[in-house]
Design a protein around this motif. Structure first.
Motif, PDB file in Angstrom:
ATOM      1  N   LEU A  33      34.979  47.459  54.892  1.00 22.82           N
ATOM      2  CA  LEU A  33      34.111  48.346  54.118  1.00 22.82           C
ATOM      3  C   LEU A  33      33.002  48.838  55.053  1.00 22.82           C
ATOM      4  N   ARG A  34      32.602  49.994  54.756  1.00 27.32           N
ATOM      5  CA  ARG A  34      31.366  50.337  55.603  1.00 27.32           C
ATOM      6  C   ARG A  34      30.138  49.432  55.350  1.00 27.32           C
ATOM      7  N   SER A  35      30.126  48.964  54.159  1.00 24.68           N
ATOM      8  CA  SER A  35      28.930  47.962  53.813  1.00 24.68           C
ATOM      9  C   SER A  35      29.712  46.920  52.946  1.00 24.68           C
ATOM     10  N   LEU A  36      29.155  45.710  53.072  1.00 24.19           N
ATOM     11  CA  LEU A  36      29.715  44.565  52.192  1.00 24.19           C
ATOM     12  C   LEU A  36      29.114  44.559  50.890  1.00 24.19           C
ATOM     13  N   ALA A  37      28.044  45.162  50.912  1.00 27.67           N
ATOM     14  CA  ALA A  37      27.490  45.584  49.686  1.00 27.67           C
ATOM     15  C   ALA A  37      28.306  45.965  48.590  1.00 27.67           C
ATOM     16  N   LYS A  38      29.349  46.711  48.834  1.00 25.55           N
ATOM     17  CA  LYS A  38      30.377  47.373  47.897  1.00 25.55           C
ATOM     18  C   LYS A  38      31.533  46.621  47.691  1.00 25.55           C
ATOM     19  N   LYS A  39      31.556  45.293  48.192  1.00 23.43           N
ATOM     20  CA  LYS A  39      32.540  44.212  47.927  1.00 23.43           C
ATOM     21  C   LYS A  39      32.907  43.888  46.482  1.00 23.43           C
ATOM     22  N   ASP A  40      31.764  43.930  45.472  1.00 20.12           N
ATOM     23  CA  ASP A  40      31.856  43.739  44.176  1.00 20.12           C
ATOM     24  C   ASP A  40      32.673  44.760  43.498  1.00 20.12           C
ATOM     25  N   LEU A  41      32.869  45.965  44.165  1.00 24.28           N
ATOM     26  CA  LEU A  41      33.614  47.190  43.480  1.00 24.28           C
ATOM     27  C   LEU A  41      35.001  46.688  43.599  1.00 24.28           C
ATOM     28  N   ILE A  42      35.472  46.071  44.613  1.00 25.07           N
ATOM     29  CA  ILE A  42      36.798  45.910  44.925  1.00 25.07           C
ATOM     30  C   ILE A  42      37.135  44.833  44.301  1.00 25.07           C
ATOM     31  N   ASN A  44      35.925  43.517  41.098  1.00 27.31           N
ATOM     32  CA  ASN A  44      35.829  44.139  39.788  1.00 27.31           C
ATOM     33  C   ASN A  44      37.083  44.925  39.504  1.00 27.31           C
ATOM     34  N   ALA A  45      37.479  45.640  40.296  1.00 30.92           N
ATOM     35  CA  ALA A  45      38.725  46.416  40.072  1.00 30.92           C
ATOM     36  C   ALA A  45      39.957  45.565  40.177  1.00 30.92           C
ATOM     37  N   LEU A  46      40.011  44.640  41.121  1.00 28.03           N
ATOM     38  CA  LEU A  46      41.129  43.724  40.964  1.00 28.03           C
ATOM     39  C   LEU A  46      41.077  42.833  39.659  1.00 28.03           C
ATOM     40  N   THR A  52      43.262  37.064  39.439  1.00 27.34           N
ATOM     41  CA  THR A  52      42.255  36.028  39.040  1.00 27.34           C
ATOM     42  C   THR A  52      41.888  35.146  40.173  1.00 27.34           C
ATOM     43  N   SER A  53      42.810  35.369  41.406  1.00 28.25           N
ATOM     44  CA  SER A  53      42.259  34.338  42.415  1.00 28.25           C
ATOM     45  C   SER A  53      42.192  35.174  43.571  1.00 28.25           C
ATOM     46  N   PHE A  54      41.157  35.032  44.301  1.00 32.32           N
ATOM     47  CA  PHE A  54      40.473  35.725  45.516  1.00 32.32           C
ATOM     48  C   PHE A  54      40.695  34.937  46.647  1.00 32.32           C
ATOM     49  N   ASP A  55      41.187  33.848  46.730  1.00 26.90           N
ATOM     50  CA  ASP A  55      41.451  32.949  47.921  1.00 26.90           C
ATOM     51  C   ASP A  55      42.180  33.853  49.224  1.00 26.90           C
ATOM     52  N   ASN A  56      43.085  34.711  48.678  1.00 26.07           N
ATOM     53  CA  ASN A  56      43.889  35.356  49.906  1.00 26.07           C
ATOM     54  C   ASN A  56      43.059  36.599  50.437  1.00 26.07           C
ATOM     55  N   LEU A  57      41.858  36.949  49.900  1.00 25.11           N
ATOM     56  CA  LEU A  57      41.127  38.242  50.322  1.00 25.11           C
ATOM     57  C   LEU A  57      39.826  37.992  51.078  1.00 25.11           C
ATOM     58  N   VAL A 192      43.813  54.930  37.389  1.00 25.46           N
ATOM     59  CA  VAL A 192      42.331  54.436  37.764  1.00 25.46           C
ATOM     60  C   VAL A 192      42.181  53.015  37.529  1.00 25.46           C
ATOM     61  N   ILE A 193      41.740  52.306  38.709  1.00 29.17           N
ATOM     62  CA  ILE A 193      41.111  50.870  38.099  1.00 29.17           C
ATOM     63  C   ILE A 193      39.797  50.714  38.909  1.00 29.17           C
ATOM     64  N   GLY A 194      39.174  50.189  38.148  1.00 34.10           N
ATOM     65  CA  GLY A 194      37.587  49.679  38.489  1.00 34.10           C
ATOM     66  C   GLY A 194      36.901  50.895  38.779  1.00 34.10           C
ATOM     67  N   GLY A 195      37.098  51.960  38.250  1.00 30.82           N
ATOM     68  CA  GLY A 195      36.283  53.296  38.365  1.00 30.82           C
ATOM     69  C   GLY A 195      36.455  53.995  39.681  1.00 30.82           C
ATOM     70  N   ILE A 196      37.389  53.566  40.696  1.00 29.08           N
ATOM     71  CA  ILE A 196      37.745  54.076  41.775  1.00 29.08           C
ATOM     72  C   ILE A 196      38.928  55.342  41.518  1.00 29.08           C
TER      73      ILE A 196
END
Length: 317
Positions: A33-42, A44-46, A52-57, A192-196
């Motif tokens: 990402l250009r900024s880690l501040a956008k991490k939640d966007l990803i 929330n979309a997922l 349900t698990s983000f261990d692999n991301l 569209v998922i997560g508004g992207i």
């Protein structure tokens, strides 16, 4: 053994769907990402798509215009899907504002991948690098076609040609053992998922809202974002995909009036504002072949109607 894939540009429409499919298939995924501040966007979309698990991301801050962060992002990766590319909100006065980040960003990612011992890089190019400088009348576009970068074309289109050519040159001259494949999608639609959402979404909305009042004399092909994510993963894995470029498109193309008629027929409840758009003659319909992807990758895209309706339903919802 769990394989690790870097997806650049995780907040983009293709990026988010590709991350989703990789996680669903059990891969470890790193994304830039250009900024880690956008991490939640990803995240929330997922979540919206059922993850349900983000261990692999994991997330890494890196920009196409800067070397910083790329070595860390590609470290321990088996594959890199380089999807990120600058898309200007409006045409820049200076074409280099979009050309330089696209070209240098691709080379930056390729160099980092080579240093890290990555097996294969898949680059997202575009139909823009294939079909924008020759007359489409009586011509079926294939992967053999190239847009002439010296033709009078828009900066974004030129950036796609220049970046892809620079990447092929790098592979030829400096690539060594690094495998390389290119995907050239047409206009991307789908859910569209997560508004992207994709660029095409604005056009679809303006047809629904009655802002579009006439059909311009051109047509375009479309492809579902789910199929674009799928073709990236197929191209990443298939031994025969190394050194190839693949057009990603559905069968047939559409004019604005075709979209209007599809909405009136399939989603009449939202069609009251749609203008009466005149059809264009058959000679304006662009013909693009996905035979190569079908034969080599066993890739079978959804229909243009299904993908357009998925986009339209996202607007309704």
């Amino acid at each position: 053994m769990t394989r690790t894939v870097l997806v650049t540009g995780g907040t983009g429409f293709v990026g988010i769907h590709t991350i989703l499919q990789l996680l669903q298939r059990g891969y470890k995924v790193k994304t830039t990402l250009r900024s880690l501040a956008k991490k939640d966007l990803i995240i929330n979309a997922l979540k919206e798509a059922g993850i349900t698990s983000f261990d692999n991301l994991s997330f890494y801050e890196a920009e196409l215009t800067d070397d910083k962060g790329w070595d860390e992002a590609v470290k321990d990766c088996d594959y890199v899907l380089h999807i990120a590319s600058p898309v200007p909100a409006k045409q820049p006065k200076d074409e280099n504002e979009v050309i330089i980040p696209a070209r240098d960003g691709a080379l930056r990612v390729l160099r980092a991948a080579k240093r890290a011992g990555v097996k294969r890089v898949v680059l997202t190019s575009s139909f823009a690098a294939i079909g924008y400088s020759r007359n489409s009348k009586n011509h079926v576009f294939t992967e053999e076609d190239w847009t002439d970068e010296n033709a009078p074309i828009e900066p974004y289109i030129k950036s796609k040609v220049v970046a892809e050519k620079a990447a092929w040159d790098f592979i030829k001259n400096e690539g060594g053992d690094l495998e390389f494949t290119v995907i050239n999608p047409v206009g991307i639609t789908g859910p569209v998922i997560g508004g992207i959402y994709p660029v095409v979404q604005d056009l679809l909305k303006s047809i629904i809202d009655g802002v579009v009042t006439e059909t311009p004399l051109f047509t375009f092909a479309t492809v579902d974002v789910r199929d674009v994510a799928d073709i990236h993963i197929k191209a990443m894995l298939d031994p025969d995909a190394d050194g190839q470029r693949f057009l990603a498109t559905t069968a047939g193309s559409v004019a604005f009036n075709d979209i209007a008629e599809l909405i009136k027929k399939e989603r009449p409840e939202i069609s009251s504002k749609i203008a009466d758009l005149k059809p264009v003659s058959e000679e304006f319909y662009v013909a693009i072949s996905y035979k190569k992807a079908e034969e080599i990758l066993d890739w079978h895209p959804r229909s243009k109607e299904e993908t357009l309706l998925a986009s339209i339903d996202s607007i309704i919802n």
